[in-house]
Design a protein around this motif. Structure first.
Motif, PDB file in Angstrom:
ATOM      1  N   LEU A 293      29.099 -38.519 -37.289  1.00 50.05           N
ATOM      2  CA  LEU A 293      30.369 -38.603 -37.720  1.00 50.05           C
ATOM      3  C   LEU A 293      31.277 -38.190 -36.382  1.00 50.05           C
ATOM      4  O   LEU A 293      32.393 -38.637 -36.371  1.00 50.05           O
ATOM      5  CB  LEU A 293      30.577 -37.462 -38.718  1.00 50.05           C
ATOM      6  N   GLN A 294      30.870 -37.562 -35.433  1.00 53.49           N
ATOM      7  CA  GLN A 294      31.582 -37.370 -34.173  1.00 53.49           C
ATOM      8  C   GLN A 294      31.609 -38.683 -33.553  1.00 53.49           C
ATOM      9  O   GLN A 294      32.810 -38.885 -32.992  1.00 53.49           O
ATOM     10  CB  GLN A 294      31.199 -36.216 -33.349  1.00 53.49           C
ATOM     11  N   TYR A 295      30.618 -39.261 -33.467  1.00 55.43           N
ATOM     12  CA  TYR A 295      30.542 -40.662 -32.851  1.00 55.43           C
ATOM     13  C   TYR A 295      31.501 -41.814 -33.423  1.00 55.43           C
ATOM     14  O   TYR A 295      32.060 -42.490 -32.863  1.00 55.43           O
ATOM     15  CB  TYR A 295      29.142 -41.195 -32.771  1.00 55.43           C
TER      16      TYR A 295
ATOM     17  N   VAL B  28      21.610 -32.776 -38.105  1.00 57.95           N
ATOM     18  CA  VAL B  28      22.077 -33.010 -36.784  1.00 57.95           C
ATOM     19  C   VAL B  28      22.584 -34.290 -36.466  1.00 57.95           C
ATOM     20  O   VAL B  28      23.588 -34.330 -35.660  1.00 57.95           O
ATOM     21  CB  VAL B  28      20.958 -32.494 -35.883  1.00 57.95           C
ATOM     22  N   ALA B  29      21.587 -35.579 -36.819  1.00 56.21           N
ATOM     23  CA  ALA B  29      22.065 -36.537 -36.615  1.00 56.21           C
ATOM     24  C   ALA B  29      23.306 -37.011 -37.547  1.00 56.21           C
ATOM     25  O   ALA B  29      23.949 -37.667 -37.019  1.00 56.21           O
ATOM     26  CB  ALA B  29      20.829 -37.647 -37.014  1.00 56.21           C
ATOM     27  N   LEU B  30      23.605 -36.485 -38.792  1.00 54.98           N
ATOM     28  CA  LEU B  30      24.516 -36.739 -39.488  1.00 54.98           C
ATOM     29  C   LEU B  30      25.753 -36.221 -38.791  1.00 54.98           C
ATOM     30  O   LEU B  30      26.925 -36.938 -38.498  1.00 54.98           O
ATOM     31  CB  LEU B  30      24.309 -36.392 -41.058  1.00 54.98           C
TER      32      LEU B  30
ATOM     33  N   LYS C 249      30.253 -47.404 -36.610  1.00 53.26           N
ATOM     34  CA  LYS C 249      30.104 -46.643 -35.608  1.00 53.26           C
ATOM     35  C   LYS C 249      29.203 -45.295 -36.153  1.00 53.26           C
ATOM     36  O   LYS C 249      28.011 -44.964 -35.404  1.00 53.26           O
ATOM     37  CB  LYS C 249      30.793 -45.953 -34.683  1.00 53.26           C
ATOM     38  N   ALA C 250      29.399 -44.940 -37.231  1.00 55.02           N
ATOM     39  CA  ALA C 250      28.639 -44.041 -38.239  1.00 55.02           C
ATOM     40  C   ALA C 250      27.156 -44.374 -38.355  1.00 55.02           C
ATOM     41  O   ALA C 250      26.086 -43.694 -37.946  1.00 55.02           O
ATOM     42  CB  ALA C 250      29.447 -43.370 -39.289  1.00 55.02           C
TER      43      ALA C 250
ATOM     44  N   GLU D  70      21.432 -45.382 -36.976  1.00 59.18           N
ATOM     45  CA  GLU D  70      20.240 -46.405 -36.845  1.00 59.18           C
ATOM     46  C   GLU D  70      19.632 -46.081 -35.669  1.00 59.18           C
ATOM     47  O   GLU D  70      18.279 -45.961 -35.629  1.00 59.18           O
ATOM     48  CB  GLU D  70      20.828 -47.925 -36.752  1.00 59.18           C
ATOM     49  N   ARG D  71      20.251 -45.373 -34.677  1.00 55.58           N
ATOM     50  CA  ARG D  71      19.326 -44.786 -33.465  1.00 55.58           C
ATOM     51  C   ARG D  71      18.617 -43.680 -34.142  1.00 55.58           C
ATOM     52  O   ARG D  71      17.220 -43.743 -33.445  1.00 55.58           O
ATOM     53  CB  ARG D  71      20.371 -44.352 -32.358  1.00 55.58           C
ATOM     54  N   PHE D  72      19.055 -42.895 -34.612  1.00 51.47           N
ATOM     55  CA  PHE D  72      18.144 -41.835 -35.327  1.00 51.47           C
ATOM     56  C   PHE D  72      17.004 -42.405 -36.011  1.00 51.47           C
ATOM     57  O   PHE D  72      15.701 -41.934 -35.827  1.00 51.47           O
ATOM     58  CB  PHE D  72      19.105 -40.947 -36.056  1.00 51.47           C
ATOM     59  N   TRP D  73      17.143 -43.472 -37.040  1.00 49.64           N
ATOM     60  CA  TRP D  73      16.141 -43.751 -37.984  1.00 49.64           C
ATOM     61  C   TRP D  73      15.013 -44.519 -37.194  1.00 49.64           C
ATOM     62  O   TRP D  73      13.869 -44.456 -37.228  1.00 49.64           O
ATOM     63  CB  TRP D  73      16.872 -44.441 -38.805  1.00 49.64           C
TER      64      TRP D  73
END
Length: 181
Positions: A138-140, A132-134, A102-103, A108-111
């Motif tokens: 981590l929460q996801y 922010v994406a990191l 999931k992390a 991958e969505r960010f990149w």
């Protein structure tokens, strides 16, 4: 950075700019204790360490070591073995319900925004946007806000120590994750 402004408990970003080859952030002033003081008082239940050290500790568990400053993006600035990392459950490419998968799925969505066909294709990736994406990844992955904030803060410290600068050195190639159900 604007995405953080929507999160309760995080200082609001009022403005940001670049000058003298440095990025600056203007934030609202809040009275209270620092994150370091809060962590000293309430603690966190996550271990952040070098990739090399966490690999040694892993043993035969189902956990895998997860780079906070992704090696594929930061390898020209941060050596793989020294990269700050955490342990996450499962395999990042196959275990679709695991925290590790999931992390990476979130990152991958960010990149993908910066890859071929993405809305920001060919654009430079700001380190602040990566951070922010990191945090969100981590929460996801199921991490608490406090643990995600702690891990992200440690990653930011490593970026500063290694003089990463304003932009992520490179956009990594696409991971070939098994599709989640």
């Amino acid at each position: 950075m604007a995405r953080f402004n929507k999160n309760e408990g995080i200082v609001k970003i009022l403005d940001f700019f670049e000058a003298n080859n440095t990025a600056y952030i203007v934030m609202e002033y809040l009275e209270g204790i620092t994150l370091k003081q809060y962590l000293g008082k309430y603690g966190v239940d996550i271990q952040v360490g070098s990739y090399k050290d966490l690999r040694k500790q892993k043993g035969k568990s189902n956990r895998q070591v997860h780079h906070l400053n992704q090696d594929a993006a930061f390898r020209s600035k941060i050596k793989k073995k020294d990269g700050l990392s955490i342990n996450l459950e499962g395999r990042s490419l196959r275990d679709t319900e695991s925290s590790h998968y999931k992390a990476h799925e979130s990152m991958e969505r960010f990149w993908n925004q910066y890859r071929k066909g993405g809305i920001k294709e060919g654009g430079k990736v700001r380190v602040s946007d990566y951070n922010v994406a990191l945090y969100q990844s981590l929460q996801y992955a199921g991490m608490s806000k406090m643990n995600a904030a702690y891990a992200t803060t440690r990653a930011i410290g490593q970026q500063k120590k290694n003089k990463v600068g304003v932009y992520v050195p490179r956009v990594p190639g696409k991971m070939r994750q098994k599709r989640s159900k």
